[in-house]
Design an enzyme around this catalytic site. Sequence first.
Site, PDB file in Angstrom:
ATOM      1  N   LYS A   1      -2.779  -6.105  -1.794  1.00  0.00           N
ATOM      2  CA  LYS A   1      -1.906  -4.955  -1.538  1.00  0.00           C
ATOM      3  C   LYS A   1      -0.405  -5.238  -1.704  1.00  0.00           C
ATOM      4  CE  LYS A   1      -4.241  -2.218  -1.384  1.00  0.00           C
ATOM      5  NZ  LYS A   1      -5.134  -1.941  -2.579  1.00  0.00           N
TER       6      LYS A   1
ATOM      7  N   HIS B   1      -6.577 -13.320  -5.815  1.00  0.00           N
ATOM      8  CA  HIS B   1      -5.870 -13.236  -4.527  1.00  0.00           C
ATOM      9  C   HIS B   1      -5.972 -14.567  -3.783  1.00  0.00           C
ATOM     10  CE1 HIS B   1      -5.093  -9.006  -4.778  1.00  0.00           C
ATOM     11  NE2 HIS B   1      -6.307  -8.588  -4.515  1.00  0.00           N
TER      12      HIS B   1
ATOM     13  N   SER C   1      -0.628  -0.891   3.858  1.00  0.00           N
ATOM     14  CA  SER C   1      -1.424  -0.573   2.668  1.00  0.00           C
ATOM     15  C   SER C   1      -2.844  -1.129   2.823  1.00  0.00           C
ATOM     16  CB  SER C   1      -0.732  -1.187   1.441  1.00  0.00           C
ATOM     17  OG  SER C   1      -1.450  -0.926   0.269  1.00  0.00           O
TER      18      SER C   1
HETATM   19  S1  PPS Z   1      -5.078  -4.812  -4.693  1.00  0.00           S
HETATM   20  O1  PPS Z   1      -6.260  -3.997  -4.278  1.00  0.00           O
HETATM   21  O2  PPS Z   1      -4.861  -5.921  -3.758  1.00  0.00           O
HETATM   22  O3  PPS Z   1      -5.156  -5.264  -6.081  1.00  0.00           O
HETATM   23  O4  PPS Z   1      -3.869  -3.802  -4.512  1.00  0.00           O
HETATM   24  P1  PPS Z   1      -2.416  -3.991  -5.130  1.00  0.00           P
HETATM   25  O5  PPS Z   1      -2.408  -3.467  -6.508  1.00  0.00           O
HETATM   26  O6  PPS Z   1      -1.905  -5.354  -4.884  1.00  0.00           O
HETATM   27  O7  PPS Z   1      -1.547  -3.042  -4.198  1.00  0.00           O
HETATM   28  C1  PPS Z   1      -1.716  -1.654  -4.138  1.00  0.00           C
HETATM   29  C2  PPS Z   1      -0.415  -1.083  -3.623  1.00  0.00           C
HETATM   30  O8  PPS Z   1       0.556  -1.083  -4.690  1.00  0.00           O
HETATM   31  C3  PPS Z   1       0.966   0.256  -4.924  1.00  0.00           C
HETATM   32  N1  PPS Z   1       1.287   0.433  -6.356  1.00  0.00           N
HETATM   33  C4  PPS Z   1       2.518   0.728  -6.789  1.00  0.00           C
HETATM   34  N2  PPS Z   1       3.673   0.896  -6.122  1.00  0.00           N
HETATM   35  C5  PPS Z   1       4.765   1.222  -6.862  1.00  0.00           C
HETATM   36  N3  PPS Z   1       4.740   1.371  -8.205  1.00  0.00           N
HETATM   37  C6  PPS Z   1       3.598   1.205  -8.915  1.00  0.00           C
HETATM   38  N4  PPS Z   1       3.606   1.376 -10.224  1.00  0.00           N
HETATM   39  C7  PPS Z   1       2.415   0.862  -8.194  1.00  0.00           C
HETATM   40  N5  PPS Z   1       1.135   0.624  -8.540  1.00  0.00           N
HETATM   41  C8  PPS Z   1       0.468   0.364  -7.414  1.00  0.00           C
HETATM   42  C9  PPS Z   1      -0.210   1.093  -4.457  1.00  0.00           C
HETATM   43  O9  PPS Z   1       0.138   2.426  -4.268  1.00  0.00           O
HETATM   44  C10 PPS Z   1      -0.549   0.351  -3.160  1.00  0.00           C
HETATM   45  O10 PPS Z   1       0.448   0.509  -2.165  1.00  0.00           O
HETATM   46  P2  PPS Z   1       0.420   1.644  -1.034  1.00  0.00           P
HETATM   47  O11 PPS Z   1       1.541   1.302  -0.104  1.00  0.00           O
HETATM   48  O12 PPS Z   1      -0.897   1.597  -0.370  1.00  0.00           O
HETATM   49  O13 PPS Z   1       0.672   2.928  -1.755  1.00  0.00           O
END
Ligand code: PPS
Length: 287
Positions: free
Chosen positions: A41, A100, A130
């Site tokens: 996340k 991860h 998140s």
């Molecule tokens: S995972 O399942 O661990 O691979 O998730 P991960 O991709 O690391 O994290 C998901 C969170 O990143 C946000 N996200 C983004 N934020 C801003 N810009 C872009 N382009 C973007 N893409 C993914 C996603 O919404 C999750 O955060 P939260 O706070 O839950 O919205």
Amino acid sequence: MQRRLTVVGGMALAEDVARNWEQIQNFQAREGDVLIDTYPKSGTTWIQEIVDLIMHDGNEQVCRRAPIYERIPFIELLHLMKPGIEEVNMMPSPRILKSHLPMHLVPPSFWKHNCKVIYVARNPRDTATSYYHFDQMLLFHPEPKSWESFLERFMKGVVGWGSWYDHVKGFWEQKEKLNILYIFFEDLKKTPLQEIQKVMRFLGKNLSDETLNNIVRLSSFTHMRANPMANYSDFPREILDQSKAGFMRKGKVGDWKTLFTIRQNELFEEHYRRQMGDCSLTFHVPK
Ligand code: PPS
């Protein structure tokens, strides 16, 4: 799916993931592979999309060739979904891979071949927030139950992929010695062009300003959320239940304020100081 955690190498991990541990540890990285490693996340999918766009010179069509989790396979899940290990072994170089795993559990072949590693860290309050929402959907993790009990488990490292504190510190401490680019979710949000340029240089690419600005646009939250090849909408339902909420949630800095009580925030701060006091790592989060 089991919805249970076990312990592997000192880290909490889903039982469904841990049962393939030997294959995960023996993953054969090749020279030229790039590893995207993050605590869950923290912006993994975001940086995956950015790296794919950089590697393909900002070509939007090419980057829509397949869902993000197929373009950039997740090495801990190769036994649970496609692409599996056979497909990944057959992918042409340079492969971009996702993990991860914490520093001390990264498959040794990555270090043996001096592979480039891109690490993204996100401030722990937003990461926990998140993660709390995500664990309601992820069917191989225990249900988070209340926010209070999830936060407690997060602080103790009793969530999938273990302690956030150990994770971010582990890579931070090795970043000068190894081939690691360490970047922050909050910087990507604030100055995306600058951070994307850093990633581009690290990958040995040279793209025009026009292409880079286009990558900023294509990797924005709004654009990715609307892109079925980047938004996880087709991710296997037996692993991720998106019937109530979607993977691309808010993508904000500071959303933790919707969950933390004042008391929780004070306790968190105190605990954070104890855990991170020995480390020079700081997060630039607007108050
Ligand atoms: S995972 O399942 O661990 O691979 O998730 P991960 O991709 O690391 O994290 C998901 C969170 O990143 C946000 N996200 C983004 N934020 C801003 N810009 C872009 N382009 C973007 N893409 C993914 C996603 O919404 C999750 O955060 P939260 O706070 O839950 O919205």
